[in-house]
Design an enzyme around this catalytic site. Structure first.
Site, PDB file in Angstrom:
ATOM      1  N   ARG A 172       2.020  14.543  -6.681  1.00  0.00           N
ATOM      2  CA  ARG A 172       2.312  13.327  -6.077  1.00  0.00           C
ATOM      3  C   ARG A 172       3.284  12.625  -6.956  1.00  0.00           C
ATOM      4  NH1 ARG A 172       0.950  11.113  -9.976  1.00  0.00           N
ATOM      5  NH2 ARG A 172       1.326   9.459  -8.988  1.00  0.00           N
ATOM      6  N   GLY A 173       3.637  11.480  -6.355  1.00  0.00           N
ATOM      7  CA  GLY A 173       4.598  10.702  -7.076  1.00  0.00           C
ATOM      8  C   GLY A 173       6.238  11.211  -6.611  1.00  0.00           C
ATOM      9  N   ALA A 174       6.914  10.064  -6.360  1.00  0.00           N
ATOM     10  CA  ALA A 174       8.282  10.364  -5.827  1.00  0.00           C
ATOM     11  C   ALA A 174       9.006  11.355  -6.226  1.00  0.00           C
ATOM     12  CB  ALA A 174       8.989   8.807  -5.682  1.00  0.00           C
ATOM     13  N   ARG A 183       5.341  14.119   3.581  1.00  0.00           N
ATOM     14  CA  ARG A 183       4.925  12.517   3.420  1.00  0.00           C
ATOM     15  C   ARG A 183       5.803  11.643   3.721  1.00  0.00           C
ATOM     16  NH1 ARG A 183       1.839  11.279  -2.235  1.00  0.00           N
ATOM     17  NH2 ARG A 183       1.168   9.400  -0.693  1.00  0.00           N
ATOM     18  N   ASP A 230       8.753   4.314  -4.753  1.00  0.00           N
ATOM     19  CA  ASP A 230       8.751   5.500  -3.845  1.00  0.00           C
ATOM     20  C   ASP A 230      10.208   5.606  -2.863  1.00  0.00           C
ATOM     21  OD1 ASP A 230       5.956   5.393  -4.629  1.00  0.00           O
ATOM     22  OD2 ASP A 230       6.173   7.306  -3.581  1.00  0.00           O
ATOM     23  N   ASN A 262       6.215   0.883  -3.169  1.00  0.00           N
ATOM     24  CA  ASN A 262       5.447   1.300  -4.422  1.00  0.00           C
ATOM     25  C   ASN A 262       3.871   1.625  -3.821  1.00  0.00           C
ATOM     26  OD1 ASN A 262       5.422   2.798  -6.688  1.00  0.00           O
ATOM     27  ND2 ASN A 262       4.563   1.380  -7.902  1.00  0.00           N
ATOM     28  N   LYS A 263       3.139   2.104  -4.614  1.00  0.00           N
ATOM     29  CA  LYS A 263       1.788   2.312  -4.640  1.00  0.00           C
ATOM     30  C   LYS A 263       1.243   0.969  -4.007  1.00  0.00           C
ATOM     31  CE  LYS A 263      -0.244   5.195  -4.611  1.00  0.00           C
ATOM     32  NZ  LYS A 263      -0.340   5.826  -3.234  1.00  0.00           N
TER      33      LYS A 263
HETATM   34  O1  MRU Z   1       0.604   8.327  -3.671  1.00  0.00           O
HETATM   35  P1  MRU Z   1       1.339   8.740  -4.701  1.00  0.00           P
HETATM   36  O2  MRU Z   1       0.325   8.810  -5.895  1.00  0.00           O
HETATM   37  O3  MRU Z   1       2.505   9.878  -4.551  1.00  0.00           O
HETATM   38  O4  MRU Z   1       2.226   7.426  -5.210  1.00  0.00           O
HETATM   39  C1  MRU Z   1       2.885   7.328  -6.276  1.00  0.00           C
HETATM   40  C2  MRU Z   1       3.647   6.229  -6.628  1.00  0.00           C
HETATM   41  O5  MRU Z   1       3.272   5.178  -5.862  1.00  0.00           O
HETATM   42  C3  MRU Z   1       4.319   5.711  -7.860  1.00  0.00           C
HETATM   43  O6  MRU Z   1       4.371   4.632  -8.252  1.00  0.00           O
HETATM   44  C4  MRU Z   1       5.684   6.308  -7.464  1.00  0.00           C
HETATM   45  O7  MRU Z   1       5.940   7.474  -6.819  1.00  0.00           O
HETATM   46  C5  MRU Z   1       6.682   6.224  -8.658  1.00  0.00           C
HETATM   47  S1  MRU Z   1       6.375   7.499  -9.606  1.00  0.00           S
HETATM   48  C6  MRU Z   1       7.387   7.959 -10.701  1.00  0.00           C
END
Ligand code: MRU
Length: 358
Positions: A57-59, A100, A244, A254-255
């Site tokens: 996970r993470g963009a 996603r 994201d 973002n999250k």
């Molecule tokens: O749901 P996730 O864990 O994929 O969400 C991740 C985030 O929101 C991060 O802050 C975002 O992707 C930036 S990561 C470098």
């Protein structure tokens, strides 16, 4: 990379994505930090499932994984139809594309893979793999640059609050917001670091805490609701987060909880920094209201608890939110530090990124 910061971020102690023995391997983030277990993927469909189920996970990490997933798709397509493989490939890439919805890096990476494959004449699997490796290496390079660009913005003695996980686990390597935090820490600018636990999936307490510890950067874990009090007590510092998807006007998805953090930062005189590679900037999306926000299963809200929801109580679990551009002081990319008006500064950043890729 040269200059006074050359030694900063020289080493990355965490990696989450690797291409090994002709297959894709992912560090399973669902079971960290209890277990370090690698999952091997042999098909695009399995890769899409791994992205959907948050093995990775993470963009930027999703983008890099999708690129390797595309390699597996090409291999499968060529095996099924050595001549008409392009027709077989389309639906396989589509499965990856919809894994996603919020992070633009997924589509960005697959667009790039498709562009490369359009022109390939011989050995499409090898060409796809070379492109995926380049996407991965470029992400690491860009993330180091983000750290080196962002760190000088942080005044000495700053308190840092961060949200979610933005480190090597969330990217091809080094991280985005985490890269800035690490570089600022190593440069002696940081008084203390607070990590939001990041309900409900606990990216902060499970992943960011683990990564900072691996990097020998001390930090304190807080519940998400403690951030405002921490800022009031600390008086000066920065909230630093990843993204994201960044719309053309600078609105940032973002999250979930990032928006609240930005409101709190503005109220308490903290700076609010978003750190992301230009691959997260989506100039095709005019503003944040057009960004699709992923809704996940409400069971995530009660996972691991000994109790269940009482009758008549439902759930609402949007896992991202949009922070309006006017709450953001700067957006740091590999191209530099961008300030409002973001419509201008982000367009320039993307233009220079495109020019340096030529
Ligand atoms: O749901 P996730 O864990 O994929 O969400 C991740 C985030 O929101 C991060 O802050 C975002 O992707 C930036 S990561 C470098």
């Amino acid at each position: 990379m040269t200059g006074p910061h050359t030694e900063l971020l020289a080493h990355d102690p965490v990696a989450a994505i690797r291409w090994k023995d002709d297959g894709l391997e992912l560090l399973d983030q669902r079971v960290l930090p209890a277990r370090e277990s690698w999952l091997r993927l042999e098909s695009a469909t399995d890769t899409a499932a791994a992205i959907r189920d948050m093995v990775v996970r993470g963009a930027p990490a999703i983008g890099v994984t999708a690129a390797y997933g595309a390699v597996l798709a090409v291999r499968e397509a060529v095996k099924n139809d050595p001549v008409g493989w392009r027709e077989v490939l389309g639906p396989l890439l589509q499965v990856l594309r919809v894994a996603r919805p919020t992070a633009i890096n997924l589509g960005w990476s697959l667009d790039r893979m498709e562009r490369r494959l359009q022109t390939v004449e011989h050995e499409p699997v090898a060409a796809a793999l070379a492109e995926a490796i380049e996407i991965h290496e470029q992400d690491k390079f860009r993330n180091r640059r983000i750290g080196l660009n962002g760190a000088p913005v942080i005044e000495h003695g700053s308190t840092i609050v961060t949200h979610c996980n933005t480190g090597s686990l969330a990217t091809g390597g080094f991280g985005t917001a985490m890269s800035v935090i690490r570089a600022a820490w190593e440069d002696g600018r940081v008084a203390s670091i607070y990590v939001d636990e990041t309900r409900p999936w606990l990216q902060g307490s499970r992943l960011t805490a683990w990564e900072l510890s691996r990097c020998n950067v001390p930090a304190r874990l807080i519940v998400d609701g403690a951030a405002a009090s921490v800022m009031r007590e600390a008086r000066r510092g920065w909230a630093i987060v990843g993204a994201d998807r960044i719309a053309a006007n600078g609105d940032v998805a973002n999250k979930i909880g990032t928006y609240a953090l930005a409101v709190q930062a503005r109220f308490h005189g903290f700076g609010f920094m978003v750190a992301a590679p230009t691959s997260t900037v989506d100039l095709g999306t005019a503003q944040g209201s057009a960004i699709p926000i992923e809704q996940r299963d409400g069971a995530e809200l009660t996972a691991g608890q000994a109790w269940q929801l009482p009758p008549g109580i439902g759930t609402h679990n949007p896992v991202f939110d949009v922070t309006p551009a006017q709450l953001i002081d700067c957006i740091v990319t590999e191209q530099g530090v961008h300030r409002p008006p973001f419509a201008v500064s982000l367009a320039e950043a993307c233009e220079s990124a495109a020019a340096s890729a030529e």
